[in-house]
Design an enzyme around this catalytic site. Sequence first.
Site, PDB file in Angstrom:
ATOM      1  N   ARG A  61       4.306 -21.225   6.530  1.00 38.41           N
ATOM      2  CA  ARG A  61       3.815 -20.267   7.561  1.00 38.41           C
ATOM      3  C   ARG A  61       5.452 -19.357   7.190  1.00 38.41           C
ATOM      4  NH1 ARG A  61       6.320 -19.148  12.532  1.00 38.41           N
ATOM      5  NH2 ARG A  61       5.999 -21.694  13.453  1.00 38.41           N
ATOM      6  N   TYR A 114      -9.970   2.471   7.978  1.00 39.75           N
ATOM      7  CA  TYR A 114     -10.964   1.544   8.202  1.00 39.75           C
ATOM      8  C   TYR A 114     -10.660   1.621   9.655  1.00 39.75           C
ATOM      9  CZ  TYR A 114     -11.923  -3.532   8.319  1.00 39.75           C
ATOM     10  OH  TYR A 114     -12.902  -5.272   8.351  1.00 39.75           O
ATOM     11  N   ASP A 186      -2.727   2.419   2.659  1.00 39.01           N
ATOM     12  CA  ASP A 186      -3.942   1.156   2.479  1.00 39.01           C
ATOM     13  C   ASP A 186      -4.600   1.621   1.146  1.00 39.01           C
ATOM     14  OD1 ASP A 186      -6.474  -1.029   2.409  1.00 39.01           O
ATOM     15  OD2 ASP A 186      -5.903  -0.287   4.006  1.00 39.01           O
ATOM     16  N   LYS A 211     -11.283  -7.414  -0.776  1.00 39.07           N
ATOM     17  CA  LYS A 211     -12.197  -7.410  -1.599  1.00 39.07           C
ATOM     18  C   LYS A 211     -12.386  -7.197  -3.259  1.00 39.07           C
ATOM     19  CE  LYS A 211     -13.317  -5.737   2.375  1.00 39.07           C
ATOM     20  NZ  LYS A 211     -12.435  -4.452   3.469  1.00 39.07           N
TER      21      LYS A 211
HETATM   22  C1  LIG Z   1     -12.165  -4.747   4.802  1.00 40.65           C
HETATM   23  C2  LIG Z   1     -11.179  -3.562   4.432  1.00 40.65           C
HETATM   24  C3  LIG Z   1     -10.122  -4.333   5.292  1.00 40.65           C
HETATM   25  C4  LIG Z   1      -9.589  -5.116   6.123  1.00 40.65           C
HETATM   26  O1  LIG Z   1      -9.778  -7.010   5.470  1.00 40.65           O
HETATM   27  P1  LIG Z   1      -9.801  -7.973   6.042  1.00 40.65           P
HETATM   28  O2  LIG Z   1      -9.428  -9.087   4.591  1.00 40.65           O
HETATM   29  O3  LIG Z   1     -11.250  -8.199   6.077  1.00 40.65           O
HETATM   30  O4  LIG Z   1      -9.363  -7.948   6.851  1.00 40.65           O
HETATM   31  C5  LIG Z   1      -9.047  -3.249   5.224  1.00 40.65           C
HETATM   32  N1  LIG Z   1      -8.675  -2.547   4.738  1.00 40.65           N
HETATM   33  C6  LIG Z   1      -9.883  -1.567   4.125  1.00 40.65           C
HETATM   34  C7  LIG Z   1      -9.366  -0.938   3.387  1.00 40.65           C
HETATM   35  C8  LIG Z   1     -10.610  -2.668   3.739  1.00 40.65           C
HETATM   36  O5  LIG Z   1     -12.253  -2.236   2.828  1.00 40.65           O
END
Ligand SMILES: *Cc1c(COP(=O)(O)O)cnc(C)c1O
Length: 397
Positions: A61, A114, A186, A211
């Site tokens: 962790r 998001y 992000d 992603k």
């Molecule tokens: C999918 C996504 C998230 C969240 O990610 P997870 O891995 O599903 O928790 C955050 N920001 C963007 C732009 C996303 O496409």
Amino acid sequence: MSDHHRGLRPESRIVHPPIEEVTGSRPLGVPLHQGHVFAFPDSDALAEAFGGPDGAFHYSRFGNPTVRSLERAVADLEGGSGALAASSGMGAITTVLHALLRSGDHVIAQQSLYGGTFATLADLAARWGVEVTQVRGDDPGEVRAALRPTTRLLYLETVSNPVARVTDLPALIGAARAAGVLSVVDNTFATPLLCRPIEHGADLVIHSATKYLGGHSDVLAGLAVFADERLHHRVWEHAVEHGAALDPFAAWLTLRGMQTLGLRMRRHCEAALDLAGRLAAHPAVAAVHHPGLPGHPDHERALRLLPDGQGGTFAFDLAGGREAARAFVGAVRLASLAPSLGGVHTLVLHPASTTHRQLSDAELTAAGIGPATVRIAVGIEHPEDLWADLEQALTGF
Ligand SMILES: *Cc1c(COP(=O)(O)O)cnc(C)c1O
């Protein structure tokens, strides 16, 4: 087996099998250290390991060698000083927000964030008294007007979901920086191959590695990348408390997927732009929202900030309205109707009835989403096969 294990009973020896060390050669891939605990020669050495993100590995962790390889790889791509891996993109986002904010703080957030990020900010506002002001993402004047003495964070996304608006990162981050406000970006949709927000002044970059970085729709992972080592250390302390640590096997899968990021992004970008152009010329399509096309409101900014490609995810509106959009996403055969994006498979969905269903009509309009809007996350299939599929789905109802 070490000497002091000789003479032990089988039940004891099997708990302590020999651990093979690699000498005289080196593994080509990153080794998977799935074990979560590490042994020390003495108490002082263990005590020292608790000191920070760079201490010796002792309990996963706090840090793990396989996870550290992923953190260093993504920090390197983004031009950051360090990174923190989390069990998902949301794990990284909540860890960062909870680490940096306290009651009474003010956040300036982009309107089109998001959904999960938006929900976390709303929760922080409702239960912890964090105040949030929304801005569009194209006007630094809006950021300057929103600034307060309590403003702690500016929170942006490089490319918005689903209509692919391109945020004016240098201008907005510049406005925050001039006021001593931290900027978080992000960068999930762009990846560090298309845009590196730290080069535009960002303090912190977020990824849902679920992603494009992972790229194969088989792992959940998130990262926070830090421009500054002190900020990294501060957020790391909270990450240890929050327990959003990434599992080593998930880190290993993410690293394996990332090796082909360059090839995949080139394919995603080329195929998406190609399909966007063909969709724009199709009579069943009313509008296409791809920043690489001249008609997009952010076309010039996209060419400046994303010169190597504008990503693989975009949206388009069907001329036949809401029912045509819903019929289209059910009629695709090679593509699949599914949430998520950034993997090798092409995915479509109808945002107004799924990912963005909580938004009011006014909020949908502000986000550029209409009742007939379809999002497509273009995979790496052959573009001609994809076009044949989209064409049959456009005319097949
Ligand atoms: C999918 C996504 C998230 C969240 O990610 P997870 O891995 O599903 O928790 C955050 N920001 C963007 C732009 C996303 O496409």
